[in-house]
Enzyme design. Sequence first.
Site, PDB file in Angstrom:
ATOM      1  N   GLY A  29      18.652 -33.638  -1.278  1.00  0.00           N
ATOM      2  CA  GLY A  29      18.995 -32.912  -0.070  1.00  0.00           C
ATOM      3  C   GLY A  29      20.163 -31.965  -0.296  1.00  0.00           C
ATOM      4  CG  HIS A  72      -0.326  -0.699   7.945  1.00  0.00           C
ATOM      5  ND1 HIS A  72      -0.898   0.533   7.802  1.00  0.00           N
ATOM      6  CD2 HIS A  72       0.065  -1.218   6.718  1.00  0.00           C
ATOM      7  CE1 HIS A  72      -0.816   0.983   6.473  1.00  0.00           C
ATOM      8  NE2 HIS A  72      -0.139   0.016   5.954  1.00  0.00           N
ATOM      9  CG  HIS A  73       3.392  -2.783   6.474  1.00  0.00           C
ATOM     10  ND1 HIS A  73       2.914  -3.845   6.905  1.00  0.00           N
ATOM     11  CD2 HIS A  73       3.182  -2.565   5.468  1.00  0.00           C
ATOM     12  CE1 HIS A  73       2.013  -4.085   5.942  1.00  0.00           C
ATOM     13  NE2 HIS A  73       2.164  -3.522   5.004  1.00  0.00           N
ATOM     14  CG  ASN A  86      22.403 -33.512  -4.919  1.00  0.00           C
ATOM     15  OD1 ASN A  86      21.467 -32.925  -4.176  1.00  0.00           O
ATOM     16  ND2 ASN A  86      23.522 -33.029  -5.182  1.00  0.00           N
ATOM     17  CD  GLU A 110       7.847  -8.534  -0.218  1.00  0.00           C
ATOM     18  OE1 GLU A 110       6.859  -7.817  -0.332  1.00  0.00           O
ATOM     19  OE2 GLU A 110       7.975  -9.687   0.124  1.00  0.00           O
ATOM     20  CG  ASP A 126      17.487 -32.020  -4.549  1.00  0.00           C
ATOM     21  OD1 ASP A 126      18.672 -31.423  -4.184  1.00  0.00           O
ATOM     22  OD2 ASP A 126      17.277 -33.004  -4.057  1.00  0.00           O
ATOM     23  CG  ASP A 139      -0.323  -0.094   2.577  1.00  0.00           C
ATOM     24  OD1 ASP A 139       0.746  -0.515   2.776  1.00  0.00           O
ATOM     25  OD2 ASP A 139      -1.001   0.097   3.440  1.00  0.00           O
ATOM     26  N   GLY A 158      26.850 -16.481  -1.124  1.00  0.00           N
ATOM     27  CA  GLY A 158      26.430 -17.782  -1.191  1.00  0.00           C
ATOM     28  C   GLY A 158      25.093 -18.254  -0.678  1.00  0.00           C
ATOM     29  CD  GLU A 163      24.556 -27.108   3.164  1.00  0.00           C
ATOM     30  OE1 GLU A 163      24.497 -27.910   2.416  1.00  0.00           O
ATOM     31  OE2 GLU A 163      24.743 -25.779   2.917  1.00  0.00           O
TER      32      GLU A 163
END
Length: 566
Positions: free
Chosen positions: A476, A125-126, A474, A62, A447, A39, A420, A480
């Site tokens: 997952g 608001h916001h 792969n 956003e 993925d 708004d 990253g 990591e």
Amino acid sequence: MFSARRTVDFVTSAYTVGDYLLDRLAELGVTEIFGVPGDYNLEFLDHIVAHPDVRWVGNANELNAGYAADGYGRLRGMSAVVTTFGVGELSVTNAIAGSYAEHVPVVHIVGGPSKDAQGTRRALHHSLGDGDFEHFLRMSREITCAQANLMPATATREIDRVLCEVREQKRPGYLLLPTDVARFEVECPSAPLPRYAGGTSPRALAHFTEAATELIADHQLAVLADYLVHRLDAIPQLEALLAADEVPHATLMWGKSLVDESSPNFLGIYAGAASDEPVRRAIEEAPVLLTAGVVFTDMVSGFFSQRIDPARTIDIGAQQSTVGTQVFAPLEMEAALDAVTTILTRRGASSPPVASTDDGVPLQLPPPDTPLTQKALWDRFCQALTPGNVVLADQGTSFYGMAGHRLPRGVTFIGQPLWGSIGYTLPATLGAGLAHRDRRPVLLIGDGAAQLTVQELGTFSREGLSPVIVVVNNDGYTVERMIHGKTAPYNDIVRWDWAEIPNALGVTNHLTFRAQTYGELDAALTAAADHQDRMVLIEAVVPRLDVPDLLAELTKPTSPDGSARR
């Protein structure tokens, strides 16, 4: 450009601050503006829609809008994203921080409450409800190079200041545009934005040239270049230097595709101790090494394992250069590169031809029924690339799988190895595709990363883009897993039916493939080449713990807390 444009019927015949801002952005080459309506920015969006030279590109959220603006800005040299106050601008903050870290010029325009409403200090608001409407402006100072809370009396001057800083520093800027300031009447621009006059000292340049001439002498010069050459628009100067003699050269992963990787003088990618041995030796043992626009980060340097002797190095940065231990400033990159080119030209060609680091052995194609692997995936994918493609590889196996492969001349490579943020490349591909509609974008993404930002697929279709999207399935978060927790549940993700995703997200003109074997991948890439007018999504299924060799090498020195074991 500098006369008032045609006005809009639904607002007023007046020329406003909002119009002024849009005309300045158009002057800088921005023809698309990304964002999400709210708004506090809706009236300003009316002016975007009515502008003859700027288009509104609405995004799913956003964060995606910020990533799209980043991808656009890397190719266009300037971009813009519009959000609403508070909730919208904080959602885009991650993307803006990434643009700041990686020197991408993005103008963040925040539609804010009117000055009158702010003056009441009520709980709007916001906001945070405390009557202070500059909390988020203050936050932005840490991740933008210039900021302004626009006021009627100084709005046009402040817009010019912020835009000039974004253009010169190649980093994001922030404009808080209250609703009543946006509609305030002003004069249209009477002259172009002022250009930076240059910051090279003739004395510094002369002393740099003298020192560089002495160090280079009759030695062969090797060059290591990185992404700042691109950001600072110094590619022509670098190309001239490389053409002045037989100059072996390499880039970091960050600067991949900065130079012509098909050149016989191109060594490959330098990544410290993780480099291919011929590349490592050529850079680290060079009689004289010139580094241009180089920034060593942990993930592009093999966790700071570079072994470069400063005494034999000429380092050219954005505003200063060094020769050995001597510092020369202020000295802009273009001037320093030109000086070295002149040194090489004057002495004449004296370096022997560069020994190729490519063994020349043709690829051995797997049988069609061979289960797909990371190596086979990237080998075959690189064969499918053609000049003009813009390849965006998400941080993970996609980025490191592509880093060691030579790209055809005319292919641009985009990654985000410093910030990253996984998922970045999917919306960034949208931005890149809109920045250059004549170049087909190609997205490589895992993925897990794709699940973060996949909502933007529908925008590709609405905008008439036809990217090739390779989702590396792969199962997952494989990067990591390689660092810590190979079987830990926190590295698992929900399995999606990727073939159904485009339909669910409103993509109307597409093809989908699932490749579990080399033959299926080959067929999918062949179909993608044959259907230039369609989005093509290829789900490439590879083993869970199969990773590119470079990534395996890079993850060796990391401990569970992320520190280097050295």
